[in-house]
Design a protein around this motif. Structure first.
Motif, PDB file in Angstrom:
ATOM      1  N   MET A   1     -13.370  34.038 -23.068  1.00 13.20           N
ATOM      2  CA  MET A   1     -11.933  34.123 -23.302  1.00 13.20           C
ATOM      3  C   MET A   1     -11.186  34.325 -21.988  1.00 13.20           C
ATOM      4  SD  MET A   1      -9.608  34.108 -25.741  1.00 13.20           S
ATOM      5  CE  MET A   1     -10.352  34.649 -27.269  1.00 13.20           C
ATOM      6  N   ALA A   2     -11.687  35.249 -21.145  1.00 12.31           N
ATOM      7  CA  ALA A   2     -11.030  35.511 -19.863  1.00 12.31           C
ATOM      8  C   ALA A   2     -11.059  34.273 -18.973  1.00 12.31           C
ATOM      9  CB  ALA A   2     -11.709  36.691 -19.162  1.00 12.31           C
ATOM     10  N   ILE A   3     -12.201  33.549 -19.007  1.00 14.83           N
ATOM     11  CA  ILE A   3     -12.308  32.337 -18.185  1.00 14.83           C
ATOM     12  C   ILE A   3     -11.321  31.278 -18.671  1.00 14.83           C
ATOM     13  CG2 ILE A   3     -13.827  30.436 -17.532  1.00 14.83           C
ATOM     14  CD1 ILE A   3     -16.148  32.374 -17.598  1.00 14.83           C
ATOM     15  N   ALA A   4     -11.195  31.134 -19.986  1.00 14.93           N
ATOM     16  CA  ALA A   4     -10.309  30.120 -20.540  1.00 14.93           C
ATOM     17  C   ALA A   4      -8.843  30.419 -20.233  1.00 14.93           C
ATOM     18  CB  ALA A   4     -10.519  30.010 -22.050  1.00 14.93           C
ATOM     19  N   LEU A   5      -8.462  31.694 -20.248  1.00 14.42           N
ATOM     20  CA  LEU A   5      -7.062  32.053 -20.058  1.00 14.42           C
ATOM     21  C   LEU A   5      -6.696  32.278 -18.594  1.00 14.42           C
ATOM     22  CD1 LEU A   5      -6.510  34.513 -23.051  1.00 14.42           C
ATOM     23  CD2 LEU A   5      -5.778  32.144 -22.874  1.00 14.42           C
ATOM     24  N   PHE A   6      -7.626  32.930 -17.846  1.00 14.30           N
ATOM     25  CA  PHE A   6      -7.287  33.317 -16.476  1.00 14.30           C
ATOM     26  C   PHE A   6      -8.123  32.597 -15.418  1.00 14.30           C
ATOM     27  CE2 PHE A   6      -6.314  36.916 -19.243  1.00 14.30           C
ATOM     28  CZ  PHE A   6      -4.982  37.138 -18.932  1.00 14.30           C
ATOM     29  N   VAL A  25      -2.437  30.002 -24.193  1.00 10.49           N
ATOM     30  CA  VAL A  25      -2.944  30.566 -25.447  1.00 10.49           C
ATOM     31  C   VAL A  25      -2.927  29.507 -26.543  1.00 10.49           C
ATOM     32  CG1 VAL A  25      -2.637  32.380 -27.168  1.00 10.49           C
ATOM     33  CG2 VAL A  25      -2.109  32.837 -24.772  1.00 10.49           C
ATOM     34  N   ILE A  26      -1.847  28.719 -26.588  1.00  9.86           N
ATOM     35  CA  ILE A  26      -1.736  27.662 -27.600  1.00  9.86           C
ATOM     36  C   ILE A  26      -2.838  26.631 -27.414  1.00  9.86           C
ATOM     37  CG2 ILE A  26      -0.280  25.763 -28.411  1.00  9.86           C
ATOM     38  CD1 ILE A  26       2.149  27.489 -27.731  1.00  9.86           C
ATOM     39  N   VAL A  27      -3.087  26.236 -26.162  1.00 10.72           N
ATOM     40  CA  VAL A  27      -4.139  25.253 -25.877  1.00 10.72           C
ATOM     41  C   VAL A  27      -5.504  25.799 -26.273  1.00 10.72           C
ATOM     42  CG1 VAL A  27      -5.350  24.036 -24.041  1.00 10.72           C
ATOM     43  CG2 VAL A  27      -2.855  24.097 -24.049  1.00 10.72           C
ATOM     44  N   LEU A  28      -5.759  27.080 -25.975  1.00  6.31           N
ATOM     45  CA  LEU A  28      -7.048  27.695 -26.295  1.00  6.31           C
ATOM     46  C   LEU A  28      -7.321  27.653 -27.791  1.00  6.31           C
ATOM     47  CD1 LEU A  28      -9.582  29.353 -25.597  1.00  6.31           C
ATOM     48  CD2 LEU A  28      -8.155  31.401 -25.749  1.00  6.31           C
ATOM     49  N   TYR A  29      -6.352  28.109 -28.580  1.00  4.66           N
ATOM     50  CA  TYR A  29      -6.567  28.166 -30.029  1.00  4.66           C
ATOM     51  C   TYR A  29      -6.512  26.774 -30.659  1.00  4.66           C
ATOM     52  CZ  TYR A  29      -6.661  33.215 -30.086  1.00  4.66           C
ATOM     53  OH  TYR A  29      -7.031  34.527 -29.889  1.00  4.66           O
ATOM     54  N   SER A  30      -5.823  25.850 -30.026  1.00  2.00           N
ATOM     55  CA  SER A  30      -5.857  24.465 -30.510  1.00  2.00           C
ATOM     56  C   SER A  30      -7.259  23.881 -30.331  1.00  2.00           C
ATOM     57  CB  SER A  30      -4.838  23.615 -29.739  1.00  2.00           C
ATOM     58  OG  SER A  30      -3.528  24.060 -29.983  1.00  2.00           O
ATOM     59  N   CYS A  31      -7.893  24.220 -29.214  1.00  2.00           N
ATOM     60  CA  CYS A  31      -9.268  23.760 -28.980  1.00  2.00           C
ATOM     61  C   CYS A  31     -10.231  24.377 -29.985  1.00  2.00           C
ATOM     62  CB  CYS A  31      -9.695  24.101 -27.550  1.00  2.00           C
ATOM     63  SG  CYS A  31      -8.828  23.181 -26.264  1.00  2.00           S
ATOM     64  N   GLY A  33      -9.451  25.366 -33.021  1.00  2.00           N
ATOM     65  CA  GLY A  33      -9.196  24.670 -34.283  1.00  2.00           C
ATOM     66  C   GLY A  33      -9.820  23.295 -34.314  1.00  2.00           C
ATOM     67  N   ALA A  34      -9.770  22.593 -33.175  1.00  2.00           N
ATOM     68  CA  ALA A  34     -10.378  21.259 -33.100  1.00  2.00           C
ATOM     69  C   ALA A  34     -11.894  21.334 -33.285  1.00  2.00           C
ATOM     70  CB  ALA A  34     -10.044  20.607 -31.757  1.00  2.00           C
ATOM     71  N   LEU A  35     -12.514  22.397 -32.780  1.00  2.00           N
ATOM     72  CA  LEU A  35     -13.959  22.567 -32.958  1.00  2.00           C
ATOM     73  C   LEU A  35     -14.312  22.754 -34.430  1.00  2.00           C
ATOM     74  CD1 LEU A  35     -14.898  24.885 -29.943  1.00  2.00           C
ATOM     75  CD2 LEU A  35     -15.509  22.487 -30.259  1.00  2.00           C
ATOM     76  N   PHE A  36     -13.500  23.524 -35.159  1.00  2.00           N
ATOM     77  CA  PHE A  36     -13.746  23.710 -36.591  1.00  2.00           C
ATOM     78  C   PHE A  36     -13.597  22.385 -37.340  1.00  2.00           C
ATOM     79  CE2 PHE A  36     -13.073  28.253 -35.750  1.00  2.00           C
ATOM     80  CZ  PHE A  36     -14.062  28.804 -36.552  1.00  2.00           C
ATOM     81  N   ILE A  37     -12.579  21.616 -36.983  1.00  2.00           N
ATOM     82  CA  ILE A  37     -12.378  20.307 -37.626  1.00  2.00           C
ATOM     83  C   ILE A  37     -13.544  19.379 -37.313  1.00  2.00           C
ATOM     84  CG2 ILE A  37     -10.904  18.255 -37.656  1.00  2.00           C
ATOM     85  CD1 ILE A  37      -8.528  20.106 -37.121  1.00  2.00           C
ATOM     86  N   ALA A  38     -14.023  19.413 -36.061  1.00  2.00           N
ATOM     87  CA  ALA A  38     -15.162  18.577 -35.668  1.00  2.00           C
ATOM     88  C   ALA A  38     -16.419  18.971 -36.438  1.00  2.00           C
ATOM     89  CB  ALA A  38     -15.397  18.688 -34.162  1.00  2.00           C
ATOM     90  N   ALA A  39     -16.621  20.288 -36.618  1.00  2.00           N
ATOM     91  CA  ALA A  39     -17.787  20.749 -37.380  1.00  2.00           C
ATOM     92  C   ALA A  39     -17.694  20.306 -38.837  1.00  2.00           C
ATOM     93  CB  ALA A  39     -17.891  22.273 -37.292  1.00  2.00           C
ATOM     94  N   ALA A  40     -16.494  20.388 -39.412  1.00  2.00           N
ATOM     95  CA  ALA A  40     -16.310  19.939 -40.798  1.00  2.00           C
ATOM     96  C   ALA A  40     -16.557  18.444 -40.918  1.00  2.00           C
ATOM     97  CB  ALA A  40     -14.896  20.295 -41.267  1.00  2.00           C
TER      98      ALA A  40
END
Length: 215
Positions: A1-6, A25-31, A33-40
């Motif tokens: 998380m720290a690496i992704a944000l800072f 933060v928006i980009v992080l959580y969008s990614c 969400g995209a991982l969950f969609i990809a898994a589905a």
């Protein structure tokens, strides 16, 4: 998380946290969400997943579906004022105004909680009177389980989200946000250990093995 944000795992100061762009933060959580969609999508399009064979009669759940849709709509209405209130510049408000703003948010959040609790309990009571159309809502263990999961997850996330603010108080050490990170990590880590220990009963282990796993 720290690496992704800072971009680093080094000590993060309060200045860096305050200067953090919301877009990151928006980009992080969008990614995420995209991982969950990809898994589905992976499970949906996979040809190696065995097809389920349903041998039991499917119970009609039209009334339950409409109830959940109505609850969802009411929850959206309840959360719109809460999210809109975050557009207010907190720094420009006095203590009394900040307290009034928090009370305003709390009222809407309590209303959302009431929608979930009352909606599920009313659905279960209605299903007891006339089962047809309510599907699984007729079973109290399902409704009570939904309420238990809702409250548990809400409390779990609320504690983790507000722990740093609590530790800022003089009565709890007066820690800065950057100093509270180890305690938050301990909190989430302890919850994970508790889940592992609680899952021991799901495996066929001897009493000695269970004892050591829980220790």
């Amino acid at each position: 998380m720290a690496i992704a944000l800072f971009g680093t795992t080094a000590a993060i100061t309060d200045e860096k946290i305050a200067a953090l762009s919301l877009s990151k933060v928006i980009v992080l959580y969008s990614c995420v969400g995209a991982l969950f969609i990809a898994a589905a999508a992976l499970f949906f399009f996979s040809k190696k997943v065995p097809s389920g064979i349903l041998i039991e009669k499917v119970e009609s759940g039209t009334k339950a579906l409409y109830t959940l849709l109505i609850m969802t709509g009411l929850l959206v209405i309840m959360f719109v004022p809460v999210f809109s209130s975050y557009k207010t510049d907190i720094a420009s408000l006095g203590d009394a105004e900040k307290h009034a703003l928090e009370a305003y948010r709390l009222k809407w959040l309590l209303g959302a909680l009431a929608v979930v609790v009352v909606g599920l309990l009313v659905a279960n009571m209605s299903a007891k009177k006339k089962v047809q159309g309510w599907g699984a809502m007729q079973y109290p263990q399902l409704v009570l389980g939904m309420l238990a999961i809702f409250v548990y997850v809400g409390v779990e996330v609320a504690i983790g989200s507000n722990l740093s603010e609590l530790l800022k108080q003089p009565e709890f050490g007066g820690f800065q946000s950057s100093e509270a990170a180890p305690y938050i990590s301990m909190y989430w880590g302890s919850l994970m250990i508790g889940r592992w220990a609680g899952a021991v009963n799901a495996f066929k282990l001897s009493k000695i093995q269970k004892f050591y796993c829980r220790s």
